[in-house]
Design a protein around this motif. Structure first.
Motif, mmCIF file in Angstrom:
data_model
loop_
_atom_site.group_PDB
_atom_site.id
_atom_site.type_symbol
_atom_site.label_atom_id
_atom_site.label_comp_id
_atom_site.label_asym_id
_atom_site.label_seq_id
_atom_site.Cartn_x
_atom_site.Cartn_y
_atom_site.Cartn_z
ATOM 1 N N ALA A 49 -3.071 37.963 -9.743
ATOM 2 C CA ALA A 49 -4.502 38.609 -10.820
ATOM 3 C C ALA A 49 -3.860 38.329 -11.806
ATOM 4 C CB ALA A 49 -4.048 40.238 -10.738
ATOM 5 N N ALA A 50 -3.106 37.658 -12.243
ATOM 6 C CA ALA A 50 -2.853 37.164 -14.118
ATOM 7 C C ALA A 50 -3.783 35.947 -13.476
ATOM 8 C CB ALA A 50 -1.354 36.604 -14.640
ATOM 9 N N ALA A 51 -3.346 34.829 -12.589
ATOM 10 C CA ALA A 51 -3.830 33.240 -12.614
ATOM 11 C C ALA A 51 -5.464 34.082 -12.380
ATOM 12 C CB ALA A 51 -2.854 32.799 -11.441
ATOM 13 N N ALA A 52 -5.649 34.176 -11.668
ATOM 14 C CA ALA A 52 -7.228 34.920 -11.501
ATOM 15 C C ALA A 52 -8.103 35.861 -12.804
ATOM 16 C CB ALA A 52 -7.347 35.660 -10.375
ATOM 17 N N GLY A 53 -7.378 36.137 -13.378
ATOM 18 C CA GLY A 53 -7.640 36.392 -15.052
ATOM 19 C C GLY A 53 -8.255 34.987 -16.045
ATOM 20 N N CYS A 54 -6.104 33.865 -16.086
ATOM 21 C CA CYS A 54 -6.424 33.381 -17.034
ATOM 22 C C CYS A 54 -8.112 31.969 -15.906
ATOM 23 C CB CYS A 54 -5.491 32.255 -16.660
ATOM 24 S SG CYS A 54 -4.640 33.447 -17.478
ATOM 25 N N MET A 55 -7.925 31.944 -14.674
ATOM 26 C CA MET A 55 -9.391 30.946 -14.360
ATOM 27 C C MET A 55 -10.880 31.497 -14.305
ATOM 28 S SD MET A 55 -6.585 28.273 -13.448
ATOM 29 C CE MET A 55 -7.862 27.056 -13.208
ATOM 30 N N ALA A 68 -4.406 27.711 -4.845
ATOM 31 C CA ALA A 68 -3.779 29.390 -5.233
ATOM 32 C C ALA A 68 -2.588 29.112 -5.505
ATOM 33 C CB ALA A 68 -4.345 30.288 -4.444
ATOM 34 N N LYS A 69 -2.197 28.720 -4.573
ATOM 35 C CA LYS A 69 0.193 29.315 -5.069
ATOM 36 C C LYS A 69 0.429 28.308 -6.718
ATOM 37 C CE LYS A 69 4.481 27.889 -1.973
ATOM 38 N NZ LYS A 69 4.522 27.789 -0.652
ATOM 39 N N GLU A 70 -0.353 27.132 -6.107
ATOM 40 C CA GLU A 70 0.617 26.406 -7.538
ATOM 41 C C GLU A 70 -0.162 27.312 -8.721
ATOM 42 O OE1 GLU A 70 2.657 22.893 -8.503
ATOM 43 O OE2 GLU A 70 2.143 23.824 -6.538
ATOM 44 N N GLY A 76 0.088 31.609 -13.483
ATOM 45 C CA GLY A 76 -0.111 33.715 -13.395
ATOM 46 C C GLY A 76 1.900 33.552 -14.019
ATOM 47 N N LYS A 77 2.637 33.014 -13.710
ATOM 48 C CA LYS A 77 3.646 33.781 -13.244
ATOM 49 C C LYS A 77 3.987 33.141 -15.319
ATOM 50 C CE LYS A 77 8.104 33.040 -11.799
ATOM 51 N NZ LYS A 77 9.449 32.400 -10.915
ATOM 52 N N GLY A 78 3.422 31.772 -15.931
ATOM 53 C CA GLY A 78 3.729 31.556 -16.727
ATOM 54 C C GLY A 78 3.347 31.733 -17.764
ATOM 55 N N SER A 79 2.183 32.999 -17.308
ATOM 56 C CA SER A 79 0.921 33.489 -18.603
ATOM 57 C C SER A 79 2.157 34.997 -18.521
ATOM 58 C CB SER A 79 -0.323 33.672 -17.723
ATOM 59 O OG SER A 79 -0.848 31.890 -18.004
ATOM 60 N N ASN A 80 1.959 35.498 -17.291
ATOM 61 C CA ASN A 80 3.029 36.818 -17.770
ATOM 62 C C ASN A 80 4.038 37.214 -18.091
ATOM 63 O OD1 ASN A 80 0.828 38.398 -16.290
ATOM 64 N ND2 ASN A 80 1.708 37.910 -13.766
ATOM 65 N N PHE A 81 4.881 36.057 -18.111
ATOM 66 C CA PHE A 81 6.099 35.965 -19.130
ATOM 67 C C PHE A 81 6.134 35.588 -20.218
ATOM 68 C CE2 PHE A 81 8.380 36.543 -15.323
ATOM 69 C CZ PHE A 81 8.576 37.372 -15.048
ATOM 70 N N GLY A 82 4.972 34.908 -21.043
ATOM 71 C CA GLY A 82 4.808 34.291 -22.406
ATOM 72 C C GLY A 82 3.816 34.674 -23.147
ATOM 73 N N TYR A 83 2.803 35.193 -22.646
ATOM 74 C CA TYR A 83 1.817 35.966 -22.984
ATOM 75 C C TYR A 83 2.040 37.107 -24.091
ATOM 76 C CZ TYR A 83 -2.792 38.091 -24.821
ATOM 77 O OH TYR A 83 -3.405 39.105 -26.320
ATOM 78 N N TRP A 84 3.066 38.254 -24.067
ATOM 79 C CA TRP A 84 3.198 39.155 -24.493
ATOM 80 C C TRP A 84 4.949 38.372 -25.790
ATOM 81 C CZ3 TRP A 84 -0.110 43.031 -23.175
ATOM 82 C CH2 TRP A 84 -0.771 42.955 -21.661
#
Length: 208
Positions: A49-55, A68-70, A76-84
């Motif tokens: 969901a995070a990756a879809a938003g960023c893209m 999608a997997k990459e 997605g994962k990097g953004s979720n653990f970095g943005y906040w």
């Protein structure tokens, strides 16, 4: 993971609470996207969901993307653990080779996916600015006096005292940077500080 202890009747165990930081963000903010992912066991997928938003894609389109997997992992994962902790996607942008304009679009897309969570992040920083500390659920306080307007005014009085426009402008830049960092530290304290409380209480319960 298990490790051989010094004594034969002891066992050392390493425990990993999967995505506990994100679970706490969902708990604190009430963001429906986080609840959708973490409101049941096993957890659903928040990173896609995070990756879809960023893209700038809807979730269905994202799942059909050949990479999608990459993208789930790198965006997605990097953004979720970095943005906040920063309000920005600097690490994701570096990994993806994005320029500032592309990164800003990704940030806007990420925020659009987690609007309630973003409102909580902004409100946490505003509370810190007003009172100079954030209070964790266990009532411990994490103080960041440099986030307050009083601190900013005191420091700017020093810079203004030099009677130089260049020094004053530098002072404004320095104060803004320091206060931005303090705000991010306040959000970090709410999340990581609460993770520490959970870990300590879990250890105590196992020893009881």
């Amino acid at each position: 993971s298990y490790y051989q202890a010094d004594n034969p009747d002891h066992l050392i165990v390493s425990l990993d609470w999967s995505a506990v930081e994100l679970v706490l963000i969902g708990e604190f903010s009430g963001d429906p996207e986080f609840f959708k992912a973490y409101g049941q066991i096993p957890h659903e997928d928040l990173h896609s969901a995070a990756a879809a938003g960023c893209m700038d894609m809807d979730l269905e389109t994202f799942h059909k993307h050949p990479d999608a997997k990459e993208l789930r992992k790198n965006v997605g994962k990097g953004s979720n653990f970095g943005y906040w902790y920063s309000g920005w996607l600097g690490t994701t942008a570096k990994n993806m080779g994005w320029d500032m304009e592309r990164t800003k679009r990704a940030v806007d897309g990420y925020i659009s996916r987690f609007r309630v969570g973003e409102e909580w992040r902004v409100n946490t920083i505003q509370t810190l600015t007003q009172q100079g500390y954030v209070e964790l659920p266990d009532h411990h306080r994490r103080v960041r006096y440099e986030a307050t307007e009083r601190w900013a005014e005191t420091i700017m009085d020093v810079f203004n005292g030099f009677g130089s426009d260049a020094v004053t402008n530098y002072g404004r830049l320095a104060v803004r940077k320091i206060q931005q960092r303090a705000g991010n530290q306040g959000v970090n304290a709410m999340i990581q500080g609460s993770c520490a409380t959970l870990a300590k209480r879990a250890i105590i319960s196992m020893l009881a």
